[in-house]
Structures are given as C-alpha cells and as structure tokens.
Scaffold this active site. Sequence first.
Site, short mmCIF file in Angstrom:
data_model
loop_
_atom_site.label_atom_id
_atom_site.label_comp_id
_atom_site.label_asym_id
_atom_site.label_seq_id
_atom_site.Cartn_x
_atom_site.Cartn_y
_atom_site.Cartn_z
N GLU A 347 3.83 -3.80 -1.59
CA GLU A 347 3.29 -2.71 -0.78
C GLU A 347 3.17 -1.55 -1.75
OE1 GLU A 347 3.09 0.67 0.67
OE2 GLU A 347 4.94 0.38 1.81
N CYS A 382 3.24 6.80 1.01
CA CYS A 382 2.17 5.87 0.66
C CYS A 382 1.09 5.85 1.73
CB CYS A 382 2.74 4.47 0.43
SG CYS A 382 3.78 3.88 1.79
#
Length: 600
Positions: A347, A382
């Site tokens: 990720e 993120c």
Amino acid sequence: SQLLGLHSNYHNTSNASRLRRTFAACNLLKLFVKIIWGEISMTIIRSIRCNCLTTLRGKAAATNHRRSLATITPPWATVNPDAMGTDGFIPYVVQNMVGGKWQHTKSGNNIAIPDPMNANNENPIFLVAETKMEDLSAFVESMKAVPKSGVHNPLKNNERYLMYGEISRLAGEELVKPEVADYFTKAIMKCVPKSYAQASGEVKVTAAFLQNFGGDQVRFLARDFGVPGDHEGQKSVGYRWPLGPVAIIAPFNFPLEIPVLQLMGSLFMGNKPVFKPTEKVSFVMEQFLHLLHHCGMPKEDVDFLNCEGSVAEKLITSAPIQLTQFTGSSRVAEILAEKTRGKVKIEDAGFDWKILGPDVSNVDYVAWQCDQDAYASSGQKCSAQSILFMHKNWGETDLLDKIKANAAKRNIDDLTVGPVLTVTTQAMLSHAERLLSIPGAHLICGGKELDEHNIPSIYGAIQPTAIFIPLAEMLKDDHFDACVTEIFGPFQVITEFDDSSVDKVLEACERMSHHLTAAVVSNDITFQHKILSNTVNGTTYTGLRARTTGAPQNHWFGPCGDARGCGIGTPEAIRLVWSLHREIIHDNLIPDGWVQPKAS
C-alpha cells in the site's frame, strides 16, 4: 508511579535513570517519615516530589495543544509521553523483541529521535536500539522456527482462533478507556505532531477494529467452503491457509492504526510476523505490544525489530519470510518487490484526486471537506487530496476563497498544521516554484514557510499550499510528471474543466501511476457513472459528501490497479493479504466390486 512509568515490568532496567530512582526513594522515605515523625515532616517530602514532577513534565505540560497537564500511564505501559524529551528525563530506549524477550543489540548503540517541534531541544524524545547486520541471527532463527503451515490453521491449534478473538476483545475494551485512549493519543502526538482530534481519531478507529474482531469473529475469518465431488465419497474443501513467517514494514504517519490493523490481521490468520516500525515513531507500537501482552498475547507471537531499511532488507532476504506487507513510499515498494521476487503486498503512494461535478451545492461543506482532505495531519496521509479537478460551475462560486480562508485558520499552536517529517521546507518550496513556472499557473494560498516555528531543518514547515494549473498545460508531457508528483505534505494542485473536457480529466486520471483513494463530488448519476466506470482507484467515495481521507474501519481501504496491492481493516482485506487458498479433496470410498482397468 503512574506519571513516571515506574513499573516492575519495565524492560530497560540497565538504563534506569538516577532521577527515577530518587523519586522511588522519596516514596519509601515518605512512608518511613510518616511512621516515625508524623505528618508534619511530610511537607518536606511533598515538596521534593512536586519538584521531581515539575522537572519531568517540563515543556510537555506547558504546550497548549495538550488537553490536560498530566497523562495517566496505564499499568502495562513503560513510559509517559509527557515526560519524553524534557529536561532531567533520561531518554527512554525502545528495545527489540525476539523469541519472546525484550533485548538490546550487541553494541548497545541507539538512534536518537529528535523533537519534531523544537529544533533547540537537545534532548531526544526517545532512543531506538540501532540494530545492525550482526544482530539479525536471532531474528532469522525465530523465523526459521515457524512452519509454512503457520502457528495455527483450520486443522491445527484451532483454539488459537478463539484466543485471538479474546485478545482482540480485551484490547478493544482497553483502548476505549478514556485514560488509555488519551495515552495513545499523546504518544502519537509526541512523535507525529498532529491535532488532538486527528490523533484521537486514529485511536478510535483502532479500538473499533479490535472490537469488531472480538469473540468468534477471528474464527469466522477462516471460514471454509465445500463443493460436492464427481463421485460418491468425494468432496473438495477450500481453506484459508496462513503463510507462516511474514514481515510487516509500517509507515510513520499513522503509528498506531495502520500497524495494528495489519499486525492483528496477520496474527488472526495464523502467521508469525516480524514487525518493523519506522524508527521515529517506534515507541507507539512498542507500547501497544505491552498492551497486547497484558491482554494475553504470548510474547513469542510477534518479533519487534528496530532498524534501518538496509538491515530490514537483509533479514527479509535471509530468513524464510513468505510475505512482506509494506506500507510506505513507492520507491521502497519497488525495491522490496524486486528483492523478494514478488512476495509482497503493498500500500504505497497515492496521488489522490477529487473531481467536483457540474451540480453545485453546499459550497461551505465542500470547501470544508476539501480543506480537511488536503491539509489535515499536515497532508501526511496516503489518502490526502493531491489534486482537485473543479467543474467551471464551481469556479463561478466563492469555493476557492473559502478553501483559502479555511487553510488560513490552520496554525501550529493547535497542530492543525505542523512539521512534515519526510520532505524538507526547501524541497516543497522548490516544487511550488516549478509548478508556478507553468504558463497560466498561479498561487491560491500558501507557498511560504510557516511563521514563528522552531521545527528542525531536517523536517518541513510550510503553509497549506494550493496552486492552480490550467488543465491543458498540465496534460502536456513537459509538465504532467511535475503536476502529479506526490508531495507528502500540505500541498495540492487545483485545475478546472467544463462539459467538453471531461475526457481530458479522465485522461489525467488514467496517466497517474498510483490509485489509492478518490472522490467524485456529485449527485449527478450520469456524471458519477462516467467517472466511476473509467477509473480504478481502490477506495473511491462518490456523492456530495465524497472525500478522499478519513477511511474508518468499516470498509475496505487499499489501492487498485496493481496486482500487488493490499487492503486493510475488513475481513476481505485480512483474508486477501494474510492467507492463501488451499484446496483439500477428500476421497474416501472405493466402490464395491471395483475392477482394475487397463493402463491409460
């Protein structure tokens, strides 16, 4: 004792401070004086104790972003975050754990973590054991001792599913206690300065996740399915099977939520993880491990490794680690994918877009959400809004003025903006200059260093920044890469489109390389369908309340468009990342009167 973290299970006795011992001695002296000389002499002892506490709290108690002067240290914890980095407090040392034992390295050397809020503070907020290559043998042997069939699986040690259901329940109960939630909130803020609301939100999501998997829910994660065979006595059963020895490399920006959700998922499915935190936030997860041990987790179930990236790479390539789950930068993700020969779930970076459709409504709300998505936690998510595609109908409102006004309210005093831990001030300002050199570009807000701050120069400190760039210019090859470069800080690009250029917006989305979160801010069903059917972002919100950040524990969070992508938080994510499919075909009955056929 609560304030200083003086507990019998304190694992770093070799570095116990003189001040702590003095404080403990004062308590003993207090009892002696009370017995012999009575209450009159107690005034002197109370004065000594007060001076000790004042020294320990120091500047930590004076900062106005704290909700209270003193953080209550839970009985399982080993350090109080208020005292860390203050004058007179011997720096706390975060050690490694391997084979169920807390231990330092052979050299005894440490990495000093500087105070991210005060460049003049000579006291590190804590120290981290500096693990070198020669210290890895114990970690390698620990991983070698784990079979590929895992510590438990659907056919082995089934009671451990129930055990982890109970551990998760107890940990969730602990984390919702106000004093424990406050403890972890302050711990997060100590090393990743963000607002109390942002830090406490991280704790709440983590607690809800743990509560979700209490009781039988861990066992349900390993639910199998059966299919009838093609003759009597045959049946195939599909199992979710652990990988065995695994590694988790966690990011700095969510020092509790992301690590806990991935760590617990790996444990639920029967794996043994070696966990590597980012050094600058490692004490947060170290304290959470103490909580898990308090809730009944065997100490042998998780190895905890503090080290730099090259040392972690050596462990991953030397030990029989079957999967490395990585959350962090795309550069490191690509290195790991190569070094592990593809045995990764990642990720990584997300250049996350938001598209405002043609139907304008609730401008105040949309402006507020844009501000939250782009600038909360100083943009160090993120999922942060990296680029805003705004239909010209929104441009005819005062949306940009409201975004600018909201950004101007952010300040370092309440940590609604603060230090950027991976990008320097100069790097961010240089990037702003590059974008402003594009024809037609102009500054909407920010573009300057924060006023009156004392953030160390190794970190970044800029005002929330937004730069407008014409869509046509952005799409040019000379500018596109610069326009879609992720700046992990309070920084966003804004552009405009109309009905005739929707396909140009989709072209930009297609050309981007990382597809984590996105938002389609529109209740126009036709427009929604056009965008959603031609994009791939793994976590996409749609509707007038659409956002890019704030992902809770109740839905999937993760990228799409990459076969290596992993999810987090949900049963589907845990099964995908932390288990494999294994098919066992049961075939037990040989027909009566069977006759051997000819060889084929």
